[in-house]
Design a protein around this motif. Structure first.
Motif, mmCIF file in Angstrom:
data_model
loop_
_atom_site.group_PDB
_atom_site.id
_atom_site.type_symbol
_atom_site.label_atom_id
_atom_site.label_comp_id
_atom_site.label_asym_id
_atom_site.label_seq_id
_atom_site.Cartn_x
_atom_site.Cartn_y
_atom_site.Cartn_z
ATOM 1 N N LEU A 1 43.202 31.224 39.794
ATOM 2 C CA LEU A 1 43.325 32.490 40.496
ATOM 3 C C LEU A 1 42.135 33.378 40.131
ATOM 4 N N PRO A 2 41.854 34.405 40.927
ATOM 5 C CA PRO A 2 40.713 35.272 40.620
ATOM 6 C C PRO A 2 40.708 35.823 39.199
ATOM 7 N N ASN A 3 41.881 36.135 38.663
ATOM 8 C CA ASN A 3 41.932 36.667 37.294
ATOM 9 C C ASN A 3 41.471 35.644 36.252
ATOM 10 N N ASP A 4 41.473 34.365 36.640
ATOM 11 C CA ASP A 4 41.019 33.313 35.724
ATOM 12 C C ASP A 4 39.497 33.182 35.714
ATOM 13 N N ILE A 5 38.817 33.899 36.621
ATOM 14 C CA ILE A 5 37.365 33.750 36.776
ATOM 15 C C ILE A 5 36.722 35.123 36.664
ATOM 16 N N PRO A 6 36.380 35.562 35.471
ATOM 17 C CA PRO A 6 35.782 36.888 35.304
ATOM 18 C C PRO A 6 34.349 36.937 35.842
ATOM 19 N N TYR B 1 29.024 22.676 34.548
ATOM 20 C CA TYR B 1 30.325 22.206 35.009
ATOM 21 C C TYR B 1 30.842 23.185 36.060
ATOM 22 N N TYR B 2 31.761 22.713 36.889
ATOM 23 C CA TYR B 2 32.240 23.587 37.957
ATOM 24 C C TYR B 2 33.755 23.650 37.975
ATOM 25 N N ARG B 3 34.221 24.749 38.589
ATOM 26 C CA ARG B 3 35.645 24.976 38.804
ATOM 27 C C ARG B 3 35.831 25.458 40.238
ATOM 28 N N THR B 4 37.028 25.288 40.770
ATOM 29 C CA THR B 4 37.347 25.840 42.082
ATOM 30 C C THR B 4 38.627 26.656 41.992
ATOM 31 N N ASP B 5 38.691 27.686 42.813
ATOM 32 C CA ASP B 5 39.910 28.491 42.825
ATOM 33 C C ASP B 5 40.802 28.076 43.985
ATOM 34 N N VAL B 6 41.900 28.786 44.163
ATOM 35 C CA VAL B 6 42.875 28.409 45.188
ATOM 36 C C VAL B 6 42.328 28.616 46.603
ATOM 37 N N TYR B 7 41.207 29.321 46.715
ATOM 38 C CA TYR B 7 40.605 29.576 48.025
ATOM 39 C C TYR B 7 39.453 28.619 48.327
ATOM 40 N N GLY B 8 39.214 27.684 47.416
ATOM 41 C CA GLY B 8 38.134 26.733 47.629
ATOM 42 C C GLY B 8 36.770 27.257 47.247
#
Length: 413
Positions: A174-179, A52-59
């Motif tokens: 946000l970056p903190n959500d993606i360790p 599965y995939y996720r995207t951050d606010v920067y794409g």
């Protein structure tokens, strides 16, 4: 467990069909229709692997293969899918699709790792449409503000933020959500060293320091006919004199570690029969040693002082980017060296001459890289090529490292 060289090669060639250029290369500028199509094709491929995939606010895209203990920070593999306007099929693409090949092999063998494994696709690595380069990973690492990231404009005046919003790839994370537990990036060398030395794969222990300068030479306009040479304040001659003298300085480097490039030179209000009053020089200086890089920067200012005196011009210098020499994580370098040895190849370490997303991610996470050869050292070119065997060897070394790291519960620092 072995990677499937044919499958990896077919996947690389499949991505190369998106934005294919007449010369056999690729054109997928960041967040263009072609880049978006390439991203969607990649996500179709990973969906078949149960990820599965996720995207951050920067794409930035993060594809995850779960592990036994998803509370452990993942081993992240990655690079980028965007290209130069007339780029090749391998730059960035190899790192992303080798990550996919690693997951495919693990799935085929029904291997469940302790840690999750992720593939990162960073936005706008090339910087050919939006400046600066590597901005998706820079923003993720906190090196670039979201405002500056989104406000970057292309030649048509479109902002990165506007293009990201309509792309469908802007997420809320946000970056903190993606360790990130650790980060590995496989890349083509983009230079001639490995091929010249007949080395099939290298462990990359760091990235050269970089200094970007915009130098403005201000002279005085004058008629080309009546004005004697000795009476001129010629901005272009001053700039040319500086370029030649600084090139001579870099050629004195006995280890050949200094790099000096003038990527663009422009004359203000150019006219054939007018002495130039303004010349702008875009300079790129690199070195593997911070002390030497500082010395070269000082030499720039010394030479510019000479140019002012000799040519009667004024000079202004603007630092556009300054990055110190980066050293990658020693523990990961050891892991990659062992991974290469398992491929029956003697480990060879080298420093990268080009910047990569790994340089930004190394600021926030243990990081290291692998290189495989570029034929004739060509990159950022439709003729860019890395042979199938070398692509597979790099992916195999990456797989070997992942099997070690993703089954290790200890911290990577």
């Amino acid at each position: 467990m072995q990677v499937d060289a044919d499958r990896l090669w077919q996947t690389i060639q499949g991505m190369g069909e998106i934005g294919k250029t007449p010369g056999g290369g690729s054109s997928r500028l960041a967040l263009s229709d072609e880049d978006i199509e390439g991203r969607k094709e990649f996500l179709r491929w990973v969906s078949h692997e149960g990820c599965y995939y996720r995207t951050d606010v920067y794409g930035n895209i993060f594809v995850q293969r779960t592990g036994n203990d998803n509370s452990l920070k993942p081993v992240v593999l990655g690079s980028h899918l965007d290209t130069q306007p007339r780029g090749g099929k391998f730059d960035g693409v190899l790192g992303v699709l080798s990550g996919l090949e690693v997951i495919r092999v693990l799935n085929e063998h029904r291997v469940v790792t302790k840690r999750p494994i992720e593939i990162a696709v960073w936005t706008n690595e090339e910087g050919s449409r939006f400046s600066p380069a590597m901005s998706g990973s820079a923003a993720f690492a906190g090196l670039l503000s979201e405002t500056d990231y989104r406000s970057s404009q292309d030649a048509e005046g479109n902002t990165l933020g506007e293009c990201l919003d309509i792309s469908g790839f802007k997420g809320d994370l946000l970056p903190n959500d993606i360790p990130i537990g650790c980060y590995l990036e496989l890349h083509i060398e983009q230079g001639p060293i490995l091929e010249e030395r007949n080395i099939p794969v290298a462990v990359v222990n760091g990235v050269q320091g970089v200094l970007w300068l915009d130098i403005h030479f201000y002279g005085e306009s004058a008629h080309a006919g009546p004005t004697p040479m000795a009476n001129r304040k010629d901005a272009l001659f001053a700039a040319s004199d500086f370029i030649n003298k600084f090139r001579e300085e870099t050629l004195k480097d006995k280890k050949d570690d200094a790099r000096f490039t003038v990527g663009n030179l422009s004359v203000g209000h150019p006219s054939r029969n007018v002495v130039p009053s303004l010349t702008i020089v875009n300079v790129d200086i690199r070195h593997v040693n911070d002390i030497e890089l500082e010395r070269l920067e000082e030499k720039v200012h010394c030479l510019l002082k000479e140019m002012k005196e000799e040519h009667g011009v004024e000079v202004a210098v603007e630092i556009k980017w300054k990055m110190p020499v980066l050293k990658f994580n020693d523990n990961l370098l050891n892991v990659l060296s062992k991974a290469v040895s398992k491929c029956d190849v003697a480990p060879f370490m080298m420093m990268s001459g080009a910047g990569h997303d790994a340089a930004n991610i190394s600021r926030i996470s243990p990081t290291a890289m692998l290189f495989v050869p570029s034929v004739n050292g060509i990159s950022h070119n439709e003729r860019e090529f890395t042979n199938k065997e070398h692509c597979a060897l790099g992916a195999q070394a990456l797989l070997n490292a992942v099997l070690d790291l993703a089954n290790n519960e200890k911290d990577f620092n």
